[in-house]
Motif scaffolding. Structure first.
Motif, PDB file in Angstrom:
ATOM      1  N   THR A 138      53.090 -44.441  53.786  1.00 43.34           N
ATOM      2  CA  THR A 138      53.709 -45.711  54.572  1.00 43.34           C
ATOM      3  C   THR A 138      54.758 -45.852  55.296  1.00 43.34           C
ATOM      4  OG1 THR A 138      55.491 -45.343  52.506  1.00 43.34           O
ATOM      5  CG2 THR A 138      53.081 -46.459  51.785  1.00 43.34           C
ATOM      6  N   GLY A 139      54.263 -44.728  55.946  1.00 44.58           N
ATOM      7  CA  GLY A 139      55.328 -44.465  56.867  1.00 44.58           C
ATOM      8  C   GLY A 139      56.846 -43.794  56.279  1.00 44.58           C
ATOM      9  N   TYR A 140      57.054 -43.634  55.243  1.00 44.13           N
ATOM     10  CA  TYR A 140      58.397 -43.258  54.721  1.00 44.13           C
ATOM     11  C   TYR A 140      58.511 -42.277  55.370  1.00 44.13           C
ATOM     12  CZ  TYR A 140      61.049 -41.252  50.711  1.00 44.13           C
ATOM     13  OH  TYR A 140      62.334 -40.521  50.324  1.00 44.13           O
ATOM     14  N   PHE A 141      58.242 -40.539  55.819  1.00 44.88           N
ATOM     15  CA  PHE A 141      58.610 -39.776  55.968  1.00 44.88           C
ATOM     16  C   PHE A 141      59.599 -40.165  57.566  1.00 44.88           C
ATOM     17  CE2 PHE A 141      56.650 -37.368  53.138  1.00 44.88           C
ATOM     18  CZ  PHE A 141      57.742 -36.858  52.824  1.00 44.88           C
ATOM     19  N   LEU A 142      58.869 -41.066  58.475  1.00 48.57           N
ATOM     20  CA  LEU A 142      58.905 -40.872  59.687  1.00 48.57           C
ATOM     21  C   LEU A 142      60.318 -42.085  59.505  1.00 48.57           C
ATOM     22  CD1 LEU A 142      55.758 -41.873  61.549  1.00 48.57           C
ATOM     23  CD2 LEU A 142      57.418 -39.481  62.028  1.00 48.57           C
ATOM     24  N   ASP A 143      59.655 -43.618  58.746  1.00 55.41           N
ATOM     25  CA  ASP A 143      61.292 -44.587  58.546  1.00 55.41           C
ATOM     26  C   ASP A 143      62.381 -43.278  57.871  1.00 55.41           C
ATOM     27  OD1 ASP A 143      61.642 -46.739  58.128  1.00 55.41           O
ATOM     28  OD2 ASP A 143      62.216 -46.454  56.071  1.00 55.41           O
ATOM     29  N   LYS A 144      62.464 -42.572  57.485  1.00 50.97           N
ATOM     30  CA  LYS A 144      63.537 -41.646  57.251  1.00 50.97           C
ATOM     31  C   LYS A 144      64.201 -40.991  58.231  1.00 50.97           C
ATOM     32  CE  LYS A 144      63.250 -42.989  52.701  1.00 50.97           C
ATOM     33  NZ  LYS A 144      64.600 -44.794  52.721  1.00 50.97           N
ATOM     34  N   ARG A 146      63.416 -31.567  50.918  1.00 52.34           N
ATOM     35  CA  ARG A 146      62.753 -30.363  51.984  1.00 52.34           C
ATOM     36  C   ARG A 146      61.944 -30.894  52.839  1.00 52.34           C
ATOM     37  NH1 ARG A 146      63.616 -26.283  55.012  1.00 52.34           N
ATOM     38  NH2 ARG A 146      61.738 -24.990  55.128  1.00 52.34           N
ATOM     39  N   ILE A 147      61.061 -31.854  52.913  1.00 49.99           N
ATOM     40  CA  ILE A 147      60.076 -32.264  53.328  1.00 49.99           C
ATOM     41  C   ILE A 147      60.735 -33.551  54.434  1.00 49.99           C
ATOM     42  CG2 ILE A 147      57.646 -34.070  53.537  1.00 49.99           C
ATOM     43  CD1 ILE A 147      57.023 -32.876  50.890  1.00 49.99           C
ATOM     44  N   THR A 148      61.349 -34.148  53.718  1.00 47.77           N
ATOM     45  CA  THR A 148      62.469 -34.786  55.184  1.00 47.77           C
ATOM     46  C   THR A 148      62.918 -34.067  55.885  1.00 47.77           C
ATOM     47  OG1 THR A 148      62.512 -36.700  52.724  1.00 47.77           O
ATOM     48  CG2 THR A 148      63.934 -36.840  54.932  1.00 47.77           C
ATOM     49  N   ASP A 149      63.693 -32.957  55.442  1.00 49.06           N
ATOM     50  CA  ASP A 149      63.665 -31.872  56.475  1.00 49.06           C
ATOM     51  C   ASP A 149      63.366 -31.138  56.786  1.00 49.06           C
ATOM     52  OD1 ASP A 149      67.125 -32.557  54.996  1.00 49.06           O
ATOM     53  OD2 ASP A 149      66.526 -30.343  54.540  1.00 49.06           O
ATOM     54  N   LEU A 150      61.909 -31.049  56.462  1.00 42.43           N
ATOM     55  CA  LEU A 150      60.899 -30.955  57.685  1.00 42.43           C
ATOM     56  C   LEU A 150      60.410 -31.656  58.662  1.00 42.43           C
ATOM     57  CD1 LEU A 150      58.943 -28.187  54.832  1.00 42.43           C
ATOM     58  CD2 LEU A 150      60.423 -27.978  57.465  1.00 42.43           C
ATOM     59  N   TYR A 151      60.637 -32.987  58.729  1.00 41.90           N
ATOM     60  CA  TYR A 151      60.767 -33.821  59.425  1.00 41.90           C
ATOM     61  C   TYR A 151      60.966 -33.993  60.428  1.00 41.90           C
ATOM     62  CZ  TYR A 151      55.853 -36.877  58.041  1.00 41.90           C
ATOM     63  OH  TYR A 151      54.964 -36.900  57.967  1.00 41.90           O
ATOM     64  N   GLY A 211      58.487 -39.488  44.545  1.00 39.87           N
ATOM     65  CA  GLY A 211      59.106 -39.101  43.826  1.00 39.87           C
ATOM     66  C   GLY A 211      58.578 -38.037  42.600  1.00 39.87           C
ATOM     67  N   VAL A 212      57.584 -38.531  42.510  1.00 42.08           N
ATOM     68  CA  VAL A 212      56.575 -37.493  41.279  1.00 42.08           C
ATOM     69  C   VAL A 212      56.154 -36.280  41.655  1.00 42.08           C
ATOM     70  CG1 VAL A 212      55.629 -37.779  39.212  1.00 42.08           C
ATOM     71  CG2 VAL A 212      57.135 -39.326  39.528  1.00 42.08           C
ATOM     72  N   SER A 213      55.205 -37.139  42.818  1.00 40.65           N
ATOM     73  CA  SER A 213      54.077 -35.617  43.201  1.00 40.65           C
ATOM     74  C   SER A 213      54.245 -34.654  44.073  1.00 40.65           C
ATOM     75  CB  SER A 213      52.654 -36.462  43.441  1.00 40.65           C
ATOM     76  OG  SER A 213      51.643 -35.227  44.138  1.00 40.65           O
ATOM     77  N   ASN A 214      55.558 -34.350  45.110  1.00 42.17           N
ATOM     78  CA  ASN A 214      55.845 -33.577  45.628  1.00 42.17           C
ATOM     79  C   ASN A 214      56.555 -33.112  45.135  1.00 42.17           C
ATOM     80  OD1 ASN A 214      54.910 -35.308  47.753  1.00 42.17           O
ATOM     81  ND2 ASN A 214      56.899 -36.187  48.437  1.00 42.17           N
ATOM     82  N   HIS A 215      57.331 -33.080  43.768  1.00 40.14           N
ATOM     83  CA  HIS A 215      57.799 -32.896  43.060  1.00 40.14           C
ATOM     84  C   HIS A 215      57.016 -31.663  41.986  1.00 40.14           C
ATOM     85  CE1 HIS A 215      62.081 -33.656  44.634  1.00 40.14           C
ATOM     86  NE2 HIS A 215      61.208 -35.372  44.773  1.00 40.14           N
ATOM     87  N   VAL A 216      56.170 -32.427  41.310  1.00 40.78           N
ATOM     88  CA  VAL A 216      55.936 -32.074  39.800  1.00 40.78           C
ATOM     89  C   VAL A 216      54.831 -31.174  40.801  1.00 40.78           C
ATOM     90  CG1 VAL A 216      54.490 -32.041  38.122  1.00 40.78           C
ATOM     91  CG2 VAL A 216      56.526 -33.757  38.421  1.00 40.78           C
ATOM     92  N   ALA A 217      53.604 -31.958  41.102  1.00 41.93           N
ATOM     93  CA  ALA A 217      52.399 -30.945  41.793  1.00 41.93           C
ATOM     94  C   ALA A 217      52.518 -30.540  42.359  1.00 41.93           C
ATOM     95  CB  ALA A 217      51.518 -32.625  41.713  1.00 41.93           C
ATOM     96  N   TRP A 218      53.550 -31.298  43.220  1.00 44.99           N
ATOM     97  CA  TRP A 218      53.503 -29.323  44.852  1.00 44.99           C
ATOM     98  C   TRP A 218      54.409 -29.019  45.050  1.00 44.99           C
ATOM     99  CZ3 TRP A 218      48.405 -29.713  46.764  1.00 44.99           C
ATOM    100  CH2 TRP A 218      47.645 -30.852  46.595  1.00 44.99           C
ATOM    101  N   ARG A 219      55.623 -28.842  44.212  1.00 44.33           N
ATOM    102  CA  ARG A 219      56.169 -28.365  44.180  1.00 44.33           C
ATOM    103  C   ARG A 219      57.276 -28.190  45.511  1.00 44.33           C
ATOM    104  NH1 ARG A 219      53.414 -24.451  39.701  1.00 44.33           N
ATOM    105  NH2 ARG A 219      54.443 -25.486  38.291  1.00 44.33           N
ATOM    106  N   CYS A 220      57.300 -29.170  45.830  1.00 43.75           N
ATOM    107  CA  CYS A 220      58.240 -29.277  47.228  1.00 43.75           C
ATOM    108  C   CYS A 220      58.796 -30.512  47.712  1.00 43.75           C
ATOM    109  CB  CYS A 220      56.815 -29.602  48.534  1.00 43.75           C
ATOM    110  SG  CYS A 220      58.079 -29.013  49.971  1.00 43.75           S
ATOM    111  N   PRO A 221      60.226 -30.703  46.947  1.00 44.60           N
ATOM    112  CA  PRO A 221      60.603 -31.291  47.153  1.00 44.60           C
ATOM    113  C   PRO A 221      61.021 -32.685  48.219  1.00 44.60           C
ATOM    114  CG  PRO A 221      62.418 -29.279  46.130  1.00 44.60           C
ATOM    115  CD  PRO A 221      60.804 -29.695  46.747  1.00 44.60           C
TER     116      PRO A 221
END
Length: 131
Positions: free
Chosen positions: A49-55, A29-34, A16-26
Motif C-alpha cells: 500500500t506504500g505504507y513505509f514510503l509514506d511514513k 524497526r522496519i520503518t527505521d531501516l527504510y 499491525g500483526v504479521s510483522n510482529h508475530v509471523a516475522w518477529r520484526c516490529p
C-alpha cells in the motif's frame, strides 16, 4: 488476493500483526531501516500500500518508481504517495523488465517472491536447483 477490499485492511494485518508475530520484526524497526536507506532516486518493487514510503519518504526523494504485478497495489500506493508523483509500472518481476533506462540509486524488493502469484512454481524450481 490483493483486491481493493483486502488492501483496505492490509496495513492493519501486515504492519499491525504479521510483522510482529509471523516475522518477529516490529514495524517500527522496519520503518527505521527504510528511513536510513532512502535515496533521491528510489525504486520500490512489491509496493503493498506504500505504507513505509509514506511514513519515511521526504524531500530527499526526487524520483520514485513503483513496480508491482498487481494494479490494485500500484493504484493504492500511487494515491498514498501522490506528493512524489511516482512512476508506475505494472510488471512481473520474474520476467525481463522493460523500463526507461534512467539510473536509480536504490531498489527495494519487498516481499516480492513470497507474494508472487507463481511463488509455488518458483519455490519448487529453487528447491530442486543447487549442488
Amino acid at each position: 488476493i490483493y483486491t481493493p477490499a483486502m488492501l483496505s485492511i492490509y496495513d492493519l494485518l501486515v504492519h499491525g500483526v504479521s510483522n510482529h508475530v509471523a516475522w518477529r520484526c516490529p514495524t517500527p524497526r522496519i520503518t527505521d531501516l527504510y528511513r536510513a536507506n532512502l535515496s533521491a532516486d528510489h525504486l520500490e518493487a512489491g509496493v503493498g500500500t506504500g505504507y513505509f514510503l509514506d511514513k519515511t519518504a521526504d524531500a530527499r526523494v526526487s524520483r520514485l518508481v513503483l513496480l508491482d504485478i498487481n494494479r490494485h497495489c500500484l493504484e493504492r500506493a500511487a494515491r498514498r504517495l501522490a506528493r512524489f508523483k511516482p512512476e508506475l509500472y505494472q510488471v512481473d518481476l520474474l520476467a525481463p523488465l522493460r523500463m526507461p533506462s534512467h539510473p536509480l540509486r536504490l531498489a527495494r524488493f519487498g516481499d516480492v517472491v513470497r507474494r508472487h502469484p507463481s511463488r509455488d512454481q518458483y519455490r519448487n524450481q529453487w528447491s530442486r536447483s543447487g549442488p
